[in-house]
Design a protein around this motif. Structure first.
Motif, PDB file in Angstrom:
ATOM      1  N   ASN A  91       0.842  -1.189   0.000  1.00  0.00           N
ATOM      2  CA  ASN A  91       0.000   0.000   0.000  1.00  0.00           C
ATOM      3  C   ASN A  91       0.883   1.246   0.000  1.00  0.00           C
ATOM      4  N   VAL A  92       0.637   2.165  -0.939  1.00  0.00           N
ATOM      5  CA  VAL A  92       1.458   3.375  -1.032  1.00  0.00           C
ATOM      6  C   VAL A  92       0.788   4.585  -0.382  1.00  0.00           C
ATOM      7  N   GLY A  93      -0.445   4.393   0.110  1.00  0.00           N
ATOM      8  CA  GLY A  93      -1.137   5.511   0.740  1.00  0.00           C
ATOM      9  C   GLY A  93      -1.980   6.285  -0.263  1.00  0.00           C
ATOM     10  N   ASP A  94      -2.979   6.955   0.234  1.00  0.00           N
ATOM     11  CA  ASP A  94      -3.943   7.642  -0.634  1.00  0.00           C
ATOM     12  C   ASP A  94      -3.330   8.770  -1.444  1.00  0.00           C
ATOM     13  N   GLU A  95      -2.417   9.523  -0.840  1.00  0.00           N
ATOM     14  CA  GLU A  95      -1.834  10.659  -1.556  1.00  0.00           C
ATOM     15  C   GLU A  95      -1.036  10.197  -2.767  1.00  0.00           C
ATOM     16  N   ALA A  96      -0.179   9.210  -2.564  1.00  0.00           N
ATOM     17  CA  ALA A  96       0.606   8.691  -3.684  1.00  0.00           C
ATOM     18  C   ALA A  96      -0.297   8.008  -4.707  1.00  0.00           C
ATOM     19  N   LEU A  97      -1.327   7.319  -4.217  1.00  0.00           N
ATOM     20  CA  LEU A  97      -2.237   6.617  -5.124  1.00  0.00           C
ATOM     21  C   LEU A  97      -2.915   7.590  -6.087  1.00  0.00           C
ATOM     22  N   LYS A  98      -3.251   8.757  -5.600  1.00  0.00           N
ATOM     23  CA  LYS A  98      -3.867   9.777  -6.459  1.00  0.00           C
ATOM     24  C   LYS A  98      -2.915  10.196  -7.575  1.00  0.00           C
ATOM     25  N   VAL A  99      -1.626  10.261  -7.259  1.00  0.00           N
ATOM     26  CA  VAL A  99      -0.630  10.626  -8.271  1.00  0.00           C
ATOM     27  C   VAL A  99      -0.535   9.526  -9.326  1.00  0.00           C
ATOM     28  N   TYR A 100      -0.482   8.270  -8.860  1.00  0.00           N
ATOM     29  CA  TYR A 100      -0.466   7.149  -9.807  1.00  0.00           C
ATOM     30  C   TYR A 100      -1.691   7.201 -10.723  1.00  0.00           C
ATOM     31  N   GLU A 101      -2.853   7.375 -10.128  1.00  0.00           N
ATOM     32  CA  GLU A 101      -4.094   7.361 -10.902  1.00  0.00           C
ATOM     33  C   GLU A 101      -4.139   8.488 -11.921  1.00  0.00           C
ATOM     34  N   GLN A 102      -3.618   9.647 -11.553  1.00  0.00           N
ATOM     35  CA  GLN A 102      -3.590  10.785 -12.472  1.00  0.00           C
ATOM     36  C   GLN A 102      -2.754  10.453 -13.710  1.00  0.00           C
ATOM     37  N   TYR A 103      -1.557   9.933 -13.478  1.00  0.00           N
ATOM     38  CA  TYR A 103      -0.672   9.628 -14.605  1.00  0.00           C
ATOM     39  C   TYR A 103      -1.128   8.389 -15.376  1.00  0.00           C
ATOM     40  N   TRP A 104      -1.753   7.460 -14.698  1.00  0.00           N
ATOM     41  CA  TRP A 104      -2.293   6.268 -15.377  1.00  0.00           C
ATOM     42  C   TRP A 104      -3.368   6.676 -16.371  1.00  0.00           C
TER      43      TRP A 104
END
Length: 371
Positions: free
Chosen positions: A351-364
């Motif tokens: 789990n990378v945490g919600d903040e990092a996950l948002k960054v992944y999702e944006q670039y994905w």
């Protein structure tokens, strides 16, 4: 020796009492009511299993129903993200009884109150699990989850089109001669994990700059990307209708394709390291058949059943008792059971945490829209 559930003997108490004569009319009514009651009870005994495509042998589902009288309604999802979103919106009127998230989502879902704590007194077969797969960082003491299977995401090479000896790293997928030939899995964390590894970063990076760098490198791979292989499409079907000759895939998919006679497909653990993961059994907070869910999980932990699952879906069993039952060829097949060196070189998704996950999702989303 495989664990076998004990069988309760049928009571003979009736033979110790004086038989009472029941009028025929009342007997018929009693039998009728009993049949109705049994029918209603059987209809209520349905377990809703929320799982990946082709991730549970029908033989296991049939065996569980035969042993317990509980049928399993198999509901499928395509990604951890889809599963998570649906569990968040599910309620007591439309619940799931068991879900099968990857490890890095167990932690997230537990923290958000989406899971029930397990009753270990109902999981007598938990002892069959390999200790290294229990009491993990993402779920200490296994309060919320039980390991189901584990596997890896690595290189897939069609030896009929490419010399397998020439492809050994994730970096090789970027070579210009593979224009429109690279297959990727349709999974955000796997794809970004691959790119992060080529840059020398962890697959679990939380650093926005590193995630951005991984995205930037993935954009340079676009000319080579033939398409994304959906989880529900077997490799044999995919390769028959695409121009892909190499790429990334799950080890179990390769094993199944090999077992289906496609011997030219080769699975490799990249020099930068494979992406490792474990999928787990959990009980969502609004599950309506909690006792049946525990029965099903305990049934899957029987060595003979864990063996069947590993053999049929092509992924490794975290069940040490099941390994003792497996044929030598299977438990020593490096595709499904990698060497210790390959495991140590790989990196388990976390789990990378919600903040990092948002960054992944944006670039994905940006990556998918640019294809």
């Amino acid at each position: 020796m495989a664990y076998l559930p004990s069988l309760r003997p049928i009571s003979q108490a009736a033979t110790n009492h004086t038989m009472r004569i029941i009028p025929k009319s009342l007997l018929c009514i009693a039998i009728g009511l009993t049949l109705v009651s049994c029918s209603n009870t059987k209809q209520e005994k349905t377990l809703d299993l929320y799982n990946w495509e082709e991730y549970m042998p029908q033989k296991i589902l049939d065996g569980f129903e035969k042993e317990t009288g509980i049928s399993v309604n198999y509901i499928k999802f395509e990604s951890n993200e889809d599963m998570y979103d649906n569990l968040k919106t599910a309620d007591s009127a439309n619940p799931y009884d068991i879900a099968v998230p990857s490890s890095y989502f167990v932690d997230k879902m537990a923290k958000e109150g989406l899971l029930q704590e397990l009753d270990k007194s109902k999981l007598s077969n938990f002892k069959n699990l390999e200790a290294s797969f229990t009491n993990t960082e993402f779920d200490p003491e296994n309060k919320y989850s039980v390991p189901y299977v584990w596997g890896s995401t690595g290189l897939i090479i069609n030896g009929a089109a490419i010399d397998p000896q020439t492809v050994n790293s994730w970096e090789d997928l970027w070579r210009p001669e593979y224009k429109n030939q690279v297959m990727l899995v349709n999974d955000m964390r796997d794809v970004f994990g691959m790119s992060l590894l080529t840059l020398g970063y962890s697959v679990n990076s939380r650093n926005p700059d590193e995630i951005k760098a991984a995205y930037a490198k993935l954009t340079t791979l676009i000319p080579n990307i033939e398409s994304f292989n959906e989880n529900d499409v077997p490799l044999t079907s995919y390769l028959a209708t695409s121009d892909a000759t190499l790429g990334m895939t799950y080890n179990g998919k390769t094993l199944i394709a090999n077992n289906e006679g496609v011997s030219t497909l080769l699975y490799k653990y990249p020099t930068e390291g494979a992406i490792l993961w474990m999928d787990n059994l959990v009980i969502p907070k609004d599950a309506k058949n909690v006792d049946a869910a525990h029965q099903f999980i305990n049934y899957l932990l029987l060595p003979e059943n864990a063996k069947i699952i590993s053999e049929e879906i092509g992924y490794a069993a975290p069940n040490k008792a099941a390994l003792e039952l497996m044929q030598y060829q299977l438990k020593n097949n490096p595709i499904i059971y990698p060497s210790q060196e390959a495991v140590e070189q790989g990196d388990f998704l976390a789990n990378v945490g919600d903040e990092a996950l948002k960054v992944y999702e944006q670039y994905w989303e940006q990556l998918k829209n640019s294809l």
